[in-house]
Design an enzyme around this catalytic site. Structure first.
Site, short mmCIF file in Angstrom:
data_model
loop_
_atom_site.label_atom_id
_atom_site.label_comp_id
_atom_site.label_asym_id
_atom_site.label_seq_id
_atom_site.Cartn_x
_atom_site.Cartn_y
_atom_site.Cartn_z
N GLY A 131 -3.70 2.64 4.18
CA GLY A 131 -4.95 3.37 2.41
C GLY A 131 -4.24 4.69 1.85
O GLY A 131 -4.34 4.39 0.38
N GLU A 132 -3.63 5.55 2.13
CA GLU A 132 -4.11 6.50 1.73
C GLU A 132 -2.50 7.28 2.30
O GLU A 132 -1.65 8.25 1.27
CB GLU A 132 -4.87 7.89 1.89
N LYS A 136 -4.55 1.79 12.49
CA LYS A 136 -4.73 2.87 12.01
C LYS A 136 -5.24 3.18 9.89
O LYS A 136 -5.39 4.07 9.56
CB LYS A 136 -3.68 4.04 12.20
N GLN A 143 1.04 -1.47 -0.21
CA GLN A 143 -0.04 -0.54 -0.10
C GLN A 143 0.87 1.63 -0.14
O GLN A 143 0.42 2.11 -0.97
CB GLN A 143 -0.82 -0.22 0.90
#
Ligand code: MOS
Length: 746
Positions: free
Chosen positions: A712-713, A709, A646
């Site tokens: 993904g971003e 937490k 990711q």
């Protein structure tokens, strides 16, 4: 027996990896059901106005063309009079395909040809005779900035907090500071462009019953949308989406191919597949263009005194799409005087759409570039400036972080990268005919959790099945959820099946915002814990009294058995427990809801520190990102292998955003001009060099039971400013418009 190894933290390879690389995994457009019809969408070629006439007769005359749907003959639907909004809809009135003759944006779907083959449908779509009445339009954000206004507030605002209130006196503090930086930034439109095209296969089952294979980030979101707008019973609409070939936010909202496929299937009482082509992937949402202005100041010790950040984003005429662009600097740097402003301009475009780290990556580029310039002006090392202004609390909201290991990210990242070898003087480092530059930046992204439900079934063979409606958009959800369930019951991953991607299964919200592991993972953990309790209560009643006098806290679950922790000779197997349960599987479900009262006392965010080396060819201007290190603090990492993927994906996308990716807009035509992957540039292998990821230990007992937490971003957020700061260090040029092309450096 070997000591049991927790499944959490193991680098388990993707469980569906083999299916994907062998072409066995079926995506939304891969279901060849008997009698399937194919739809091809007709898109508006004008930007604004009305359809005066729409002659479909040439297409309809072709053998094999069943129907051409337009606004004139589309079925009347509940939705056209109803205010129904999907789970990710911003405030406003959602776009309704084929509603009427009005054209609201270029590329708007205005018709659907349905034919026996895809090729025939596509050909027939070229035979339309359409007359438009064109009206004046505006698609240029920069020339319309004077129309900027405050956004409307709606449901979406829950996950997208408004800018924090002003503090102190910005103007006074800024003007009084010895070191000041003012900068203006522009980010153009970007389109998501996942490899998998958008497709929906609607299988007509008769009697208003549908099975829908949809490309979506939310099976239940698509199900609710279809049921609501077509007036169908929820239980008669089943949406299936186990594999998603990338989406990055573009499938958070139901897209128009879903609407058109269902509409045609219901009207024709046949199964219909509607696939959008690459060109059409530029017609349903995008990262909005944004203008930003920053003014930051510091005193002579490098203490930041004042922060002003203004962002003006684009939205459509019918919805107020917002993103969090300007909140971040004050979450990171504790200035006493702040002014954060966020505004929108309505233009004749489709509503923008969340795209990986929406707002965050745009805002942090401006913030971290301005901080870099402030460090340069103040003659302080940029890493030192950040450490000088480090804060353990979120000053913008005056509350502590649930955890924050950003300092460790800075230190470990700098060490691994060799930041101490940086010469702060621009144009001072060279390698042959290349200028070399080092740059760094901070990343931040909110750690959210939404409600979700999961079901667990333990069967007579001792195996565990977990059910959830959640999708796996390629992030590794299947693998990670399997690990969480396996860990809770002490099973190897092979004995756990995670069944997902189906609206019939227990509720999961849309998958996005980096909140899926925390959201669905918490439900999986909760149902696993309930299963342990239930199994133990059955075991306690079993003949032989193995667990007489024991409590749940006295036993361990390992390798498909329940043991007395201190006396491993006393144990029973899961098979024996199910046998004692009259051979009936044990089935349970649990709803997991974030504890709002506890959580609202804390700010929750993942952080990162990004270090980048660039080489810039002095004669040609060619830029290469030769090395990058990202150190991430994102709480518990369930699977370091999929998590690393990711972050790597985010870093590569950051290179893309900084140096490659750009939707070219012709505001004279109101149109995107490079609607294909040959002209919409993304990095290729040759653009990607050494990338390193560090996960910093971060223990968080507040965010959720798992301490996760989400990753993904966060991987993309700090990358563009680290690159542009490195380019400044290499060349002495600060370019605030992305992507940076070689000609801008000449
Ligand atoms: Mo993400 S933009 O929530 O897929």
């Amino acid at each position: 027996m070997e000591p049991y190894k927790s499944q959490i933290g193991q680098p388990v390879s993707r469980l569906e990896g083999h299916l994907k690389v062998t072409g066995t995994a079926r995506y939304a457009g891969d279901y060849s059901v008997p009698g399937l019809l194919y739809g091809y969408v007709i898109n508006s070629t004008i930007t604004k106005g009305k359809i005066i006439s729409f002659d479909t007769s040439r297409a309809k005359a072709l053998p094999g063309v069943l129907e051409v749907f337009t606004h004139e003959n589309r079925p009347s639907l509940a939705w056209f009079d109803l205010q129904y909004a999907d789970m990710d809809a911003p405030p406003g009135s959602p776009f309704r395909p084929l509603q009427d003759a009005d054209i609201l944006y270029n590329g708007q779907p205005i018709g659907l040809v349905v034919a026996e083959t895809f090729e025939l449908a596509r050909y027939a779509a070229t035979l339309m005779d359409i007359e438009y009445e064109e009206e004046a339009f505006d698609t240029d954000l920069r020339s319309q900035q004077h129309l900027a206004r405050s956004p409307k507030i709606g449901m979406a605002t829950m996950l997208k907090p408004l800018p924090p209130k002003p503090k102190g006196n910005f103007e006074k503090a800024f003007n009084a500071s010895p070191n000041q930086v003012s900068a203006e930034f522009f980010h153009g439109t970007e389109h998501h462009n996942p490899l998998e095209l958008f497709a929906t296969t609607t299988v007509y089952e008769g009697k208003g019953k549908l099975t829908i294979y949809d490309k979506t980030q939310g099976t239940i979101n698509s199900q609710m949308y279809v049921a609501n707008i077509f007036g169908l019973k929820f239980k008669n609409v089943r949406v299936i989406s186990p594999y998603v070939g990338g989406a990055f936010g573009s499938a958070l909202r139901p897209q128009y191919q879903l609407f058109l496929s269902v509409m045609a299937a219901l009207k024709l009482e046949r199964s219909v597949l509607v696939t959008l082509d690459r060109h059409q992937m530029f017609t349903f949402g995008h990262r909005p263009p944004t203008v930003q202005r920053t003014r930051f100041s510091a005193d002579n010790n490098g203490i930041i005194t004042a922060l002003n950040h203004l962002a003006i984003g684009e939205t459509s005429r019918f919805e107020d799409y917002t993103e969090v662009v300007v909140n971040w600097s004050h979450m990171l740097y504790p200035a006493a005087n702040t002014l954060m402003q966020y505004k929108l301009v309505e233009l004749d475009v489709y509503s923008p759409l969340d795209m990986r780290a929406p707002g965050g990556v745009t805002g942090m580029h401006a913030i971290e570039s301005t901080i870099d310039e402030l460090a340069h002006k103040s003659k302080i090392d940029p890493l030192q400036l950040r450490l000088t202004n480090y804060t353990e609390i979120d000053v913008s909201l005056n509350r502590p972080y649930s955890s924050k290991e950003l300092r460790e990210c800075y230190l470990q990242g700098a060490e691994k990268f060799g930041w101490d070898k940086r010469n702060p003087e621009p144009r001072s480092m060279r390698r042959g005919n290349k200028l070399v530059g080092y740059g760094m930046a901070t990343g931040i992204w909110e750690a959210n959790q939404l409600p979700a439900k999961a079901e667990a079934i333990l069967t007579g063979d001792g195996k565990l099945k977990i059910n959830s409606a959640v999708t796996d958009i390629g992030t590794g959800t299947l693998t990670v959820m399997t690990q969480i369930a396996a860990d809770e019951l002490g099973l190897p991953v092979e004995d756990v099946e995670f069944a997902y991607g189906d609206s019939k299964k227990p509720f999961a919200p849309i998958q996005g915002g980096s909140f899926t592991v925390s959201t669905v993972g918490s439900a999986v953990k909760a149902v696993g814990a309930a299963m342990r309790k239930k199994l133990f209560s059955i075991a306690k009643k079993m003949k032989g009294g193995v667990f007489d006098g024991a409590d749940l806290k006295d036993v361990s679950f390992e390798g498909g058995r329940v043991f007395i922790t201190n006396d491993r000779s006393r144990s029973v197997s899961f098979q024996e427990i199910i046998a004692a349960n009259d051979n009936k599987p044990v089935k349970l479900s649990k709803f997991s809801v974030p504890s709002i009262l506890k959580l609202k006392k804390y700010s929750r965010a993942a952080h990162s520190a990004v270090f980048v080396e660039v080489e810039v060819d002095e004669e040609l201007g060619v830029i290469n990102v030769t090395r990058a290190v990202t150190a991430v603090a994102a709480g518990k990492i369930i699977n370091p292998k999929t998590a690393r993927s990711q972050i790597l994906g985010g870093m590569i996308w950051g290179i893309s955003k900084a140096l490659r990716e750009e939707t070219i807009q012709d505001d004279g035509l109101g149109k995107y001009m490079n609607q294909n992957l040959s002209e919409y540039h993304i990095p290729v292998h040759a653009d990607i060099h050494e990338l390193d990821v560090i996960f910093v230990d971060e223990k968080d007992t507040v965010v959720n039971e798992l301490g996760t937490k989400g990753v993904g971003e966060i991987g993309i957020v700090g990358m563009p400013p680290a690159i542009t700061n490195a380019i400044f260090n290499a060349t002495g040029k600060r370019i605030n418009q992305l992507p940076i092309h070689f000609d801008m450096l000449l």
